[in-house]
Enzyme design. Structure first.
Site, PDB file in Angstrom:
ATOM      1  CD  GLU A  54      43.143  46.237  35.704  1.00  0.00           C
ATOM      2  OE1 GLU A  54      43.648  46.254  36.840  1.00  0.00           O
ATOM      3  OE2 GLU A  54      43.402  45.364  34.852  1.00  0.00           O
TER       4      GLU A  54
HETATM    5  C1  HEC Z   1      38.757  45.551  34.856  1.00  0.00           C
HETATM    6  C2  HEC Z   1      39.124  44.150  35.025  1.00  0.00           C
HETATM    7  C3  HEC Z   1      39.790  43.749  36.320  1.00  0.00           C
HETATM    8  C4  HEC Z   1      39.386  44.045  37.603  1.00  0.00           C
HETATM    9  C5  HEC Z   1      38.199  44.875  38.046  1.00  0.00           C
HETATM   10  C6  HEC Z   1      40.289  43.355  38.483  1.00  0.00           C
HETATM   11  N1  HEC Z   1      41.217  42.661  37.747  1.00  0.00           N
HETATM   12 FE1  HEC Z   1      42.643  41.437  38.487  1.00  0.00          FE
HETATM   13  N2  HEC Z   1      43.457  41.299  36.649  1.00  0.00           N
HETATM   14  C7  HEC Z   1      42.936  41.841  35.490  1.00  0.00           C
HETATM   15  C8  HEC Z   1      43.908  41.719  34.420  1.00  0.00           C
HETATM   16  C9  HEC Z   1      43.724  42.188  32.985  1.00  0.00           C
HETATM   17  C10 HEC Z   1      45.040  41.121  34.988  1.00  0.00           C
HETATM   18  C11 HEC Z   1      46.373  40.835  34.271  1.00  0.00           C
HETATM   19  C12 HEC Z   1      47.153  42.122  34.166  1.00  0.00           C
HETATM   20  C13 HEC Z   1      48.605  41.944  33.818  1.00  0.00           C
HETATM   21  O1  HEC Z   1      49.155  40.858  34.048  1.00  0.00           O
HETATM   22  O2  HEC Z   1      49.222  42.902  33.327  1.00  0.00           O
HETATM   23  C14 HEC Z   1      44.715  40.845  36.383  1.00  0.00           C
HETATM   24  C15 HEC Z   1      45.561  40.186  37.272  1.00  0.00           C
HETATM   25  C16 HEC Z   1      45.235  39.879  38.579  1.00  0.00           C
HETATM   26  C17 HEC Z   1      46.032  39.070  39.469  1.00  0.00           C
HETATM   27  C18 HEC Z   1      47.333  38.367  39.107  1.00  0.00           C
HETATM   28  C19 HEC Z   1      47.081  36.916  38.820  1.00  0.00           C
HETATM   29  C20 HEC Z   1      48.303  36.202  38.334  1.00  0.00           C
HETATM   30  O3  HEC Z   1      48.214  34.984  38.101  1.00  0.00           O
HETATM   31  O4  HEC Z   1      49.357  36.815  38.147  1.00  0.00           O
HETATM   32  C21 HEC Z   1      45.389  39.029  40.667  1.00  0.00           C
HETATM   33  C22 HEC Z   1      45.818  38.287  41.923  1.00  0.00           C
HETATM   34  C23 HEC Z   1      44.201  39.826  40.535  1.00  0.00           C
HETATM   35  N3  HEC Z   1      44.126  40.326  39.248  1.00  0.00           N
HETATM   36  C24 HEC Z   1      43.326  40.091  41.553  1.00  0.00           C
HETATM   37  C25 HEC Z   1      42.357  41.098  41.483  1.00  0.00           C
HETATM   38  C26 HEC Z   1      41.674  41.665  42.636  1.00  0.00           C
HETATM   39  C27 HEC Z   1      41.896  41.241  44.073  1.00  0.00           C
HETATM   40  C28 HEC Z   1      40.823  42.612  42.164  1.00  0.00           C
HETATM   41  C29 HEC Z   1      39.943  43.540  42.948  1.00  0.00           C
HETATM   42  C30 HEC Z   1      40.603  44.369  43.964  1.00  0.00           C
HETATM   43  C31 HEC Z   1      40.967  42.626  40.715  1.00  0.00           C
HETATM   44  N4  HEC Z   1      41.922  41.714  40.349  1.00  0.00           N
HETATM   45  C32 HEC Z   1      40.233  43.423  39.854  1.00  0.00           C
HETATM   46  C33 HEC Z   1      41.695  42.407  35.361  1.00  0.00           C
HETATM   47  C34 HEC Z   1      40.955  42.891  36.432  1.00  0.00           C
END
Ligand code: HEC
Ligand code: HEC
Length: 356
Positions: free
Chosen positions: A128
């Protein structure tokens, strides 16, 4: 006598048929859950919003949280399988962050306990943002505006814990309010049109959706195996497979190399009953958050409705709560109208902040 007996049996059958739906209720959104250890203040939210949009959080400076949780796409990236760090591949769908304050534990498999813990995962994740946290702290300390903002908000210097706390506070402000469903549940009987009302009846009755999609955020925050088919890219793209095996390896699953499909919550609990179980997602602002499911295999709501109408997919350990529904074409249309229109709230518009 026979009529009385027949009536009695009908009542018993109706009671048994719907008994597992009782107790599951839809609730309007009034208050938003807070974390007493990290109270939301305007200054903290402002700082968290800057960090959320700041590409310094990624190793090569190309990605912010908003890259994959884009406010203009319902806080998703609109892809079936999410974006990823250059040359790597992600393996799951990026869930919306709308109403994420209501969700616990986090991630599709529940491997993060809360928002403060979660925020550092994507920053460190190799596929990521691929950033080093010691380095990130120094990088932000080199920016006078951040040094000052952390001093004002936390009364001290920049640390990874405070970075996560500020981002979490911002995330708690992303709330979908005042949807037609909320207004209806609060007593405005005209907030839903007749077809949406019919959709609601199916949602809480014949469709059995409310069994799992209940409460203010339309989720019970539990985990179920619905038999959702794997996304073919998992088998077809070795880089997606590598990401899955890497995730399984760091979860401490020793047989990770034998995996050929997404094991879901099993990776967290190592309990076979959690095999391919995923957390019930919110349905709020659903029209903005497709493609759907943990791996984006369903591109639109019609495909999702057809899937539930069939009684879900095929998998060992599939939940017994799914059954073929026998919905007519009109009933599917009504359910769709409810899901796409009645659940659309007034999300606070967020525009990218000026970054230091
Ligand atoms: C490259 C793409 C990407 C980036 C950049 C990213 N995310 Fe995500 N995010 C995802 C994905 C894919 C998931 C689901 C992963 C899983 O459940 O295994 C996720 C899941 C989440 C969740 C969980 C939501 C839930 O309903 O369970 C949160 C909160 C979240 N991200 C916040 C953030 C934050 C804050 C940042 C920056 C610090 C960030 N993400 C950066 C792709 C990204
Ligand atoms: C047994 C619990 C259960 C029942 C009953 C249920 N759902 Fe779900 N729903 C889930 C889970 C768990 C997921 C995520 C599954 C996955 O990603 O593998 C999900 C996913 C969804 C999604 C995709 C949301 C997204 O953002 O990806 C929609 C839409 C949905 N359900 C609507 C419905 C409707 C409509 C019904 C009734 C016809 C229904 N659900 C019945 C548990 C349930």
């Amino acid at each position: 006598m026979t009529i009385v007996r027949a009536a009695f049996f009908i009542i018993v059958i109706v009671f048994l048929g719907f008994s597992d739906v009782r107790g599951a209720e839809l609730v309007p959104i009034t208050t938003v859950p807070d974390n007493p250890a990290n109270p939301v203040t305007p200054e903290k939210v402002e700082l968290g919003k800057k960090l959320f949009f700041d590409r310094r959080l990624s190793g090569d400076g190309t990605m912010s949280c908003a890259t994959c949780h884009n406010p203009e796409k319902g806080y998703t990236d609109g892809m079936a399988i999410s974006l990823s760090y250059p040359t790597t591949k992600n393996w799951r769908n990026a869930p919306t962050l709308i109403n994420v304050a209501f969700s616990r534990p986090l991630f599709w498999d529940g491997r993060a306990r809360g928002l403060e813990e979660q925020a550092l995962f994507p920053i460190m994740s190799a596929f990521e943002m691929n950033q080093n946290l010691d380095f990130l702290e120094e990088e932000l300390k080199a920016v006078p505006e951040y040094v000052e903002a952390f001093r004002v908000v936390f009364g001290g210097e920049i640390t990874r814990e405070r970075i996560a706390m500020a981002i979490a506070a911002f995330e708690r402000t992303i709330v979908s309010r005042n949807s037609p469903l909320d207004r209806y549940l609060m007593g405005d009987r005209d907030a839903l049109n007749p077809i949406q009302k019919k959709g609601l009846d199916i949602f809480v009755g014949k469709g059995r959706c409310v069994l799992c999609h209940n409460g203010p955020n339309l989720t019970d925050n539990r985990f179920y195996n619905l038999g959702v088919p794997d996304n073919p890219v998992l088998k077809n793209d070795p880089r997606v497979m590598a990401t899955m095996k890497f995730t399984a390896k760091i979860s401490g699953y020793t047989a990770y190399n034998l995996l050929t499909e997404d094991p879901g919550r099993f990776l967290v609990t190592k309990d076979p009953r959690d095999w391919k179980a995923f957390r019930t997602p919110t349905l709020r602002d659903l029209a903005l958050t497709g493609p759907y499911m943990h791996n984006g295999v369903f591109k639109d709501i019609e495909e999702v409705i057809d899937f539930f109408d069939r009684g879900g997919g095929d998998s060992p350990y599939k939940t017994e709560l799914l059954k073929p529904l026998g919905l007519s074409r009109e009933e599917k249309e009504a359910l769709k109208a409810f899901l796409l229109d009645a659940l659309q709230g007034e999300t606070v518009p967020v525009s990218p902040p000026d970054l230091p």
